[in-house]
Design an enzyme around this catalytic site. Structure first.
Site, PDB file in Angstrom:
ATOM      1  N   LEU A  35       0.841  -1.189   0.000  1.00  0.00           N
ATOM      2  CA  LEU A  35       0.000   0.000   0.000  1.00  0.00           C
ATOM      3  C   LEU A  35       0.882   1.247   0.000  1.00  0.00           C
ATOM      4  O   LEU A  35       1.681   1.448   0.918  1.00  0.00           O
ATOM      5  CB  LEU A  35      -0.931  -0.006   1.208  1.00  0.00           C
ATOM      6  N   ARG A  58       1.570  15.257   6.759  1.00  0.00           N
ATOM      7  CA  ARG A  58       2.463  15.726   7.818  1.00  0.00           C
ATOM      8  C   ARG A  58       3.926  15.800   7.384  1.00  0.00           C
ATOM      9  O   ARG A  58       4.756  16.381   8.084  1.00  0.00           O
ATOM     10  CB  ARG A  58       2.331  14.826   9.049  1.00  0.00           C
ATOM     11  N   ALA A  64      50.885  14.111  -8.071  1.00  0.00           N
ATOM     12  CA  ALA A  64      49.968  15.094  -7.513  1.00  0.00           C
ATOM     13  C   ALA A  64      49.554  16.115  -8.573  1.00  0.00           C
ATOM     14  O   ALA A  64      50.355  16.531  -9.405  1.00  0.00           O
ATOM     15  CB  ALA A  64      50.622  15.809  -6.342  1.00  0.00           C
TER      16      ALA A  64
END
Length: 449
Positions: free
Chosen positions: A8, A15, A362
Site C-alpha cells: 500500500l 504531515r 599530484a
C-alpha cells in the site's frame, strides 16, 4: 506455495509537508517503498502489486525501477486500507496462493518476520503481525488465546482490561489471496470516518469459521513514517542497526556513529572504516580494504587490500583493483585503477583506465570533457605520470612511459617514452625587481590620492 505482495503506497503524507509522495522519501538513499519491496523479495513473490494514489505516476516509476515486473494499480480515492487492498483484485484474478499486505511507509519489516508469517499460514487462515509496544498508546489491541487471534479491538472501543494489553496491531496481514479479497469485499464503512478498514477482516473471517493467528515481531520493525521527525528517526534506526550488523560481521568501524551507510552497502570482513566516512548507494568494499577518514563513496567497487583516503571521493563507475592507493583530495569517476596503482594526492581521474603499478603524480587531471562529449584516457602498466600533468583525452600513455611534471599531453605517448609538453622557460634578468618597483610606486600614488 506462490505468494503475492500487496504494498500500500497511495498516501499523500500531509504531515511530511512535502510535494514528494510519502513513500518516496528516502532512508539510506533509497525510497521507503524500496525497503518494503526488498523485504518482500525474500519470499520470492510470484506477483508484486503496488497500490498507488497520490502522485501515482512517480510512485509507479519508482516501483518499476526497483522491480520492472511490479504491477501498479491506482486508488483514486483514499477510503481506507481495506479499500486500498481491494484495488489489487484485478491483478490477482485467478491467482492461486497467498497474499501478504505490506505498507510502503513501514520500511523495516524484516525478511525473517515475513517468512514466519508465510509459515504460520499452515496453521491459520488469516495471519496478523503483532508487536509488543513499550507504550501501546492508541494502537489497536490484539486479543489472543495462545497463538490464536480472537479479535482486534480499536483503542476507542477497548475496555480498560483490553487497553492494558500491550500486543498491538501492525496492520500487516497474510491470507490466501482469494480468501483475502472475499473478506475485503465484505468490509463495511459504518464508522466515523466512513472508511473501509483492513483489521475488520479478522472478525469477518471468524464469523465464517476461519481461523486467525498472530506472528510476533520487534516493535522497531513496525516503525511507520508520517513526518520529517519520524523520517529522521527511521534513518537513525537504519544506521544504528546496519552499523551493529557490520561490527558483528567482522568489519572494523573506528567511530561507528560517524559512518553513514546506504541501504545496499556491502563491506567485507576485516575491512577497516575510519571516522566520518559516507557511503552512497551501490558501494562494495572487499575484505581487508581500508577506507580512511572523511571519504565519500558511491557507485564504486574497492578490492582487497586497497586504501582510500583520507578525504577521497569515489564516484559512480570507480573500480579499484587489489592494493591500489587513492589518497587525499583525489576524485575518481568511471575509471579503473589496476592492481597496485597509486594516485595519492590532489588528482582527478575521470573516464580512464590506469594500468597496474602505475603512479599518478599530484595535481594530475584527465581532461575528459570537451563541453559536449566525454573522452577516455588510457594509461598502461608501470607508467609514471609527473605531478601537474594535464592528460587531454582521448589520449593513451603506453606501458612504462613517463610524463614530465607540468606537462599538457595532447598526443599518445609510446611505451617507454618520456613526454614533455610544457612551454620553454625564459628568464629575464632584473625584470622582477623593476616590475615590483613600478607597481609599488603606483600603489603609493593611489594611496596618497
Amino acid at each position: 506455495m506462490s505468494i503475492a505482495l500487496i504494498i500500500l503506497a497511495a498516501g499523500k503524507g500531509t504531515r511530511m509537508e512535502s510535494d514528494l509522495p510519502k513513500v518516496l522519501h528516502r532512508i539510506a538513499h533509497a525510497p521507503m517503498l524500496w525497503h518494503a519491496m526488498r523485504a518482500g523479495q525474500a519470499l520470492e513473490p510470484a506477483r508484486t502489486v503496488v497500490v498507488a494514489g497520490h502522485e501515482a505516476e512517480a510512485v509507479a516509476a519508482a516501483a518499476q525501477e526497483y522491480d520492472p515486473e511490479a504491477r501498479v494499480v491506482i486508488q483514486a480515492e483514499q477510503l481506507g486500507t481495506a479499500h486500498a487492498v481491494a484495488q489489487a483484485a484485478p491483478e490477482l484474478e485467478g491467482f492461486e496462493g497467498d497474499a501478504i499486505v505490506l505498507y510502503g511507509d513501514t520500511p523495516f519489516i524484516s525478511q525473517d518476520t515475513l517468512e514466519a508469517m508465510a509459515r504460520a499460514r499452515a496453521s491459520h487462515d488469516v495471519v496478523v503481525l503483532g508487536f509488543d509496544a513499550a507504550d501501546p498508546g492508541r494502537y489497536g489491541r490484539l486479543v489472543t488465546e495462545g497463538d490464536a487471534l480472537l479479535r482486534i479491538v480499536e483503542y476507542k472501543d477497548a475496555s480498560p482490561e483490553e487497553r492494558d494489553i500491550t500486543l498491538c496491531n501492525s496492520g500487516v496481514v497474510a491470507a490466501d489471496a482469494q480468501t483475502l479479497l472475499t473478506l475485503i469485499s465484505e468490509v463495511g464503512n459504518d464508522n466515523a470516518a466512513g472508511e473501509y478498514y483492513l483489521p475488520d477482516i479478522v472478525a469477518l473471517a471468524r464469523a465464517r469459521g476461519l481461523t486467525a493467528g498472530v506472528v510476533h515481531c520487534a516493535e522497531a520493525e513496525t516503525l511507520g513514517v508520517n513526518s520529517r521527525a519520524e523520517l529522521a528517526a527511521a534513518e537513525a534506526a537504519f544506521q544504528a542497526a546496519t552499523r551493529a550488523r557490520l561490527l558483528a560481521d567482522g568489519v572494523t568501524l573506528h567511530a561507528p556513529e560517524t559512518v553513514y551507510l546506504a541501504w545496499d552497502t556491502v563491506i567485507g570482513r576485516d575491512a577497516e572504516i575510519e571516522p566520518n566516512v559516507i557511503f552512497g548507494p551501490g558501494v562494495t568494499i572487499e575484505t581487508g580494504a581500508r577506507i580512511r577518514a572523511f571519504s565519500h563513496l558511491e557507485g564504486c567497487h574497492v578490492s582487497r587490500g586497497a586504501i582510500v583516503g583520507p578525504f577521497a571521493r569515489l564516484r559512480p563507475g570507480a573500480e579499484l583493483a587489489e592494493d591500489t592507493h587513492v589518497g587525499n583530495f583525489v576524485e575518481i569517476k568511471n575509471a579503473y585503477l589496476g592492481e597496485g596503482a597509486k594516485a595519492n594526492h590532489l588528482t582527478y581521474l575521470g573516464d580512464a583506465e590506469i594500468g597496474e603499478g602505475t603512479n599518478i603524480g599530484a595535481g594530475t587531471i584527465t581532461c575528459n570533457y570537451d563541453g559536449v562529449f566525454k573522452h577516455r584516457t588510457t594509461i598502461g602498466r608501470n607508467a609514471f605520470i609527473g605531478s601537474d600533468t594535464m592528460l587531454v583525452a582521448p589520449v593513451t600513455v603506453g606501458d612504462g612511459a613517463m610524463t614530465g611534471s607540468g606537462s599538457v599531453i595532447t598526443s599518445d605517448v609510446a611505451p617507454g617514452a618520456l613526454a614533455l609538453g610544457r612551454a620553454k622557460q625564459v628568464d629575464k634578468p632584473g625584470f622582477a625587481t623593476r616590475l615590483f618597483n613600478m607597481l609599488r610606486a603606483k600603489k603609493a600614488k593611489q594611496n596618497k590620492g
